[in-house]
Design a protein around this motif. Structure first.
Motif, PDB file in Angstrom:
ATOM      1  N   ALA A 162       2.913  -6.968   7.047  1.00  0.00           N
ATOM      2  CA  ALA A 162       3.596  -7.511   5.642  1.00  0.00           C
ATOM      3  C   ALA A 162       3.452  -6.590   4.438  1.00  0.00           C
ATOM      4  N   ALA A 163       4.193  -6.625   3.519  1.00  0.00           N
ATOM      5  CA  ALA A 163       3.783  -5.766   2.168  1.00  0.00           C
ATOM      6  C   ALA A 163       3.079  -6.625   1.332  1.00  0.00           C
ATOM      7  N   SER A 164       2.032  -6.267   0.643  1.00  0.00           N
ATOM      8  CA  SER A 164       1.375  -7.003   0.098  1.00  0.00           C
ATOM      9  C   SER A 164       1.536  -6.698  -1.648  1.00  0.00           C
ATOM     10  N   GLY A 165       1.363  -7.737  -2.523  1.00  0.00           N
ATOM     11  CA  GLY A 165       1.728  -7.666  -3.954  1.00  0.00           C
ATOM     12  C   GLY A 165       1.545  -6.131  -4.243  1.00  0.00           C
ATOM     13  N   CYS A 166       0.079  -5.614  -3.962  1.00  0.00           N
ATOM     14  CA  CYS A 166      -0.255  -4.317  -4.340  1.00  0.00           C
ATOM     15  C   CYS A 166       0.862  -3.343  -3.825  1.00  0.00           C
ATOM     16  N   SER A 167       1.403  -3.449  -2.774  1.00  0.00           N
ATOM     17  CA  SER A 167       2.313  -2.390  -1.989  1.00  0.00           C
ATOM     18  C   SER A 167       3.903  -2.720  -2.691  1.00  0.00           C
ATOM     19  N   ILE A 168       3.956  -3.818  -3.137  1.00  0.00           N
ATOM     20  CA  ILE A 168       5.511  -3.930  -3.847  1.00  0.00           C
ATOM     21  C   ILE A 168       5.438  -3.467  -5.393  1.00  0.00           C
TER      22      ILE A 168
ATOM     23  N   ARG B 100       9.192  10.508   2.089  1.00  0.00           N
ATOM     24  CA  ARG B 100       8.049  10.649   1.675  1.00  0.00           C
ATOM     25  C   ARG B 100       7.265   9.631   1.318  1.00  0.00           C
ATOM     26  N   PHE B 101       8.044   8.783   0.387  1.00  0.00           N
ATOM     27  CA  PHE B 101       7.438   7.405  -0.078  1.00  0.00           C
ATOM     28  C   PHE B 101       7.330   6.511   1.171  1.00  0.00           C
ATOM     29  N   ALA B 102       8.262   6.321   1.779  1.00  0.00           N
ATOM     30  CA  ALA B 102       8.252   5.468   3.153  1.00  0.00           C
ATOM     31  C   ALA B 102       7.254   5.799   3.964  1.00  0.00           C
ATOM     32  N   THR B 103       6.943   7.024   4.049  1.00  0.00           N
ATOM     33  CA  THR B 103       5.981   7.544   5.035  1.00  0.00           C
ATOM     34  C   THR B 103       4.476   7.136   4.676  1.00  0.00           C
ATOM     35  N   GLU B 104       4.285   7.252   3.104  1.00  0.00           N
ATOM     36  CA  GLU B 104       3.102   7.090   2.654  1.00  0.00           C
ATOM     37  C   GLU B 104       2.807   5.688   2.052  1.00  0.00           C
ATOM     38  N   TRP B 105       3.890   4.689   2.017  1.00  0.00           N
ATOM     39  CA  TRP B 105       3.681   3.198   1.715  1.00  0.00           C
ATOM     40  C   TRP B 105       2.677   2.541   2.507  1.00  0.00           C
ATOM     41  N   SER B 106       1.813   1.970   1.753  1.00  0.00           N
ATOM     42  CA  SER B 106       0.828   1.250   2.590  1.00  0.00           C
ATOM     43  C   SER B 106       0.713  -0.137   1.980  1.00  0.00           C
ATOM     44  N   SER B 107      -0.087  -0.961   2.640  1.00  0.00           N
ATOM     45  CA  SER B 107      -0.575  -2.355   2.277  1.00  0.00           C
ATOM     46  C   SER B 107      -2.116  -2.471   2.643  1.00  0.00           C
ATOM     47  N   HIS B 108      -2.798  -2.647   1.524  1.00  0.00           N
ATOM     48  CA  HIS B 108      -4.528  -2.598   1.834  1.00  0.00           C
ATOM     49  C   HIS B 108      -4.851  -1.690   2.842  1.00  0.00           C
TER      50      HIS B 108
END
Length: 160
Positions: free
Chosen positions: A71-77, A37-45
């Motif tokens: 790319a993963a952003s600082g916020c997504s990390i 679920r986390f991987a499905t919902e993980w987003s960047s901007h």
């Protein structure tokens, strides 16, 4: 967007978190859908990441993102770190303790504290060929090809 872990491209970026204890089979079963679920919902901007998450050896949480897509952003990390912290609370363990090193010995994962490492090497309990789970690896390809790897082929080589 969720990608099955075994379908990630070799260059996908990974983050490896080591649990302070092995997860029970019940905990692993409970966490698996939470990871997906986390991987499905993980987003960047606001843009979904092509990501995946899994538990390996009942002890290692691995988050992955296909950086070629987004790319993963600082916020997504930061969001991934919050997620890992929530899992720590839920399971009553730590994924963030970097003072413990994990080795594969006789088919089992054995943790050795940093202060113990020199004495284990001096006693011959750990040598350059002892398999080490290097949590500093950064790509899915490295995970597939060289994990665990001989300790002498990692940053631990200075101890041999």
């Amino acid at each position: 967007m969720y990608i099955p872990f075994d379908q990630l491209p070799p260059q996908a970026r990974i983050w490896v978190y080591q649990a302070s204890r092995p997860l029970t089979e019940a905990e692993q079963a409970e966490v698996s859908p939470v990871l997906e679920r986390f991987a499905t919902e993980w987003s960047s901007h606001g843009k979904g990441l092509q990501s995946s998450a899994t538990l390996l050896h009942g002890r290692f949480l691995v988050l992955a993102n296909n950086e070629d897509a987004t790319a993963a952003s600082g916020c997504s990390i930061d969001a991934s770190v919050r997620f890992v912290r929530e899992l720590e609370q839920r399971l009553g363990l730590s994924f963030m303790d970097r003072t413990q090193l994990a080795f594969q010995r006789e088919g089992e994962v054995e943790l050795v504290s940093m202060p113990e490492l020199k004495s284990k090497v001096a006693a011959g309990d750990i040598d350059k060929n002892t398999l080490y789970f290097d949590t500093l690896i950064t790509t899915y390809g490295d995970l597939q090809q060289a994990w665990p790897r001989p300790a002498g082929n990692s940053w631990l080589s200075r101890y041999f």
